[in-house]
Design a protein around this motif. Sequence first.
Motif, PDB file in Angstrom:
ATOM      1  N   ILE A 110      -1.574  -0.630  -2.858  1.00 62.31           N
ATOM      2  CA  ILE A 110      -1.025  -1.354  -1.707  1.00 62.31           C
ATOM      3  C   ILE A 110      -1.734  -0.911  -0.433  1.00 62.31           C
ATOM      4  CG2 ILE A 110       1.018  -1.590  -0.218  1.00 62.31           C
ATOM      5  CD1 ILE A 110       2.722  -1.640  -2.774  1.00 62.31           C
ATOM      6  N   LYS A 146       3.835  -5.254   6.987  1.00 57.11           N
ATOM      7  CA  LYS A 146       4.085  -5.946   5.721  1.00 57.11           C
ATOM      8  C   LYS A 146       3.916  -4.991   4.546  1.00 57.11           C
ATOM      9  CE  LYS A 146       2.465  -9.874   2.948  1.00 57.11           C
ATOM     10  NZ  LYS A 146       1.479 -10.987   2.869  1.00 57.11           N
ATOM     11  N   SER A 149       6.746  -2.317   4.467  1.00 62.55           N
ATOM     12  CA  SER A 149       8.010  -2.863   3.940  1.00 62.55           C
ATOM     13  C   SER A 149       7.997  -2.873   2.419  1.00 62.55           C
ATOM     14  CB  SER A 149       8.233  -4.283   4.473  1.00 62.55           C
ATOM     15  OG  SER A 149       8.434  -4.275   5.871  1.00 62.55           O
ATOM     16  N   ALA A 150       6.860  -3.248   1.847  1.00 56.65           N
ATOM     17  CA  ALA A 150       6.730  -3.255   0.387  1.00 56.65           C
ATOM     18  C   ALA A 150       6.817  -1.838  -0.172  1.00 56.65           C
ATOM     19  CB  ALA A 150       5.412  -3.911  -0.007  1.00 56.65           C
ATOM     20  N   LYS A 153      10.369  -0.454  -0.373  1.00 50.12           N
ATOM     21  CA  LYS A 153      11.115  -0.983  -1.522  1.00 50.12           C
ATOM     22  C   LYS A 153      10.610  -0.387  -2.833  1.00 50.12           C
ATOM     23  CE  LYS A 153      12.005  -5.347   0.850  1.00 50.12           C
ATOM     24  NZ  LYS A 153      11.644  -6.793   0.952  1.00 50.12           N
ATOM     25  N   LEU A 154       9.291  -0.260  -2.960  1.00 49.01           N
ATOM     26  CA  LEU A 154       8.710   0.260  -4.191  1.00 49.01           C
ATOM     27  C   LEU A 154       9.128   1.697  -4.466  1.00 49.01           C
ATOM     28  CD1 LEU A 154       6.616   0.039  -6.547  1.00 49.01           C
ATOM     29  CD2 LEU A 154       4.917   0.928  -4.928  1.00 49.01           C
TER      30      LEU A 154
END
Length: 224
Positions: A110, A146, A149-150, A153-154
Amino acid sequence: MAMSGEGAEKTKLKLYSYFRSSCSCRVRIALNLKGLKYEYIAVNLLKGEQFSPEFTKLNPLGYVPVLLDGDIVISDSFAIIMYLEEKYPQKPLLPSDLQKRAINYQAANIVSSSIQPLQNLGILKYIGEKVGQDEMHEWPKRHIGKGFSALEKLLKDYAGKYATGDEVYLADLFLAPQIHAAFKRFNLNMSEYPLLTKLHEAYAELPAFQAGMPENQPDTPSSS
């Protein structure tokens, strides 16, 4: 840690690096964690030294970092770190648990695929010229946000003191420079990312991480 002068000439590993490069920072941290001595060879990206004939022989893309291990030349931070992990197994950077290992790969990707390339110096310069200076500042913030944020959560079900538990692994090497850049370079409002902020504080306590940070490199300008 980085070496220079006579001591550096005796070391086998050489790292072509730029102080503010987050990709170089990942590798510096990996080298530090594994206790590997290396010669630091500065490549000034602002002066275009990455496009010199000498450097592009090492990496035709003209990107740092590049690692030399004897006659072996490796570019791309992910490839370098995987090489170091396989050749120098001390202080493993990957957990034995396959699920946790996959999360480390995912988090690292990511950062390396969905965040860092969009804040790269060449991209920002192009946006500034084609779109405008304001967008040059807003573009990286949008894409960092962006990605962050991912990552929140991950990692929420895996994080301990560090990204995937209470030991430092691959994901942390990629996260630490990116979070540092968000704070120091891009002035991102980190209040929306409490987990990453907590990790940033944990990394600040690790000498191997701090020795790899931009402000502690041989080519760091005195005013930075």
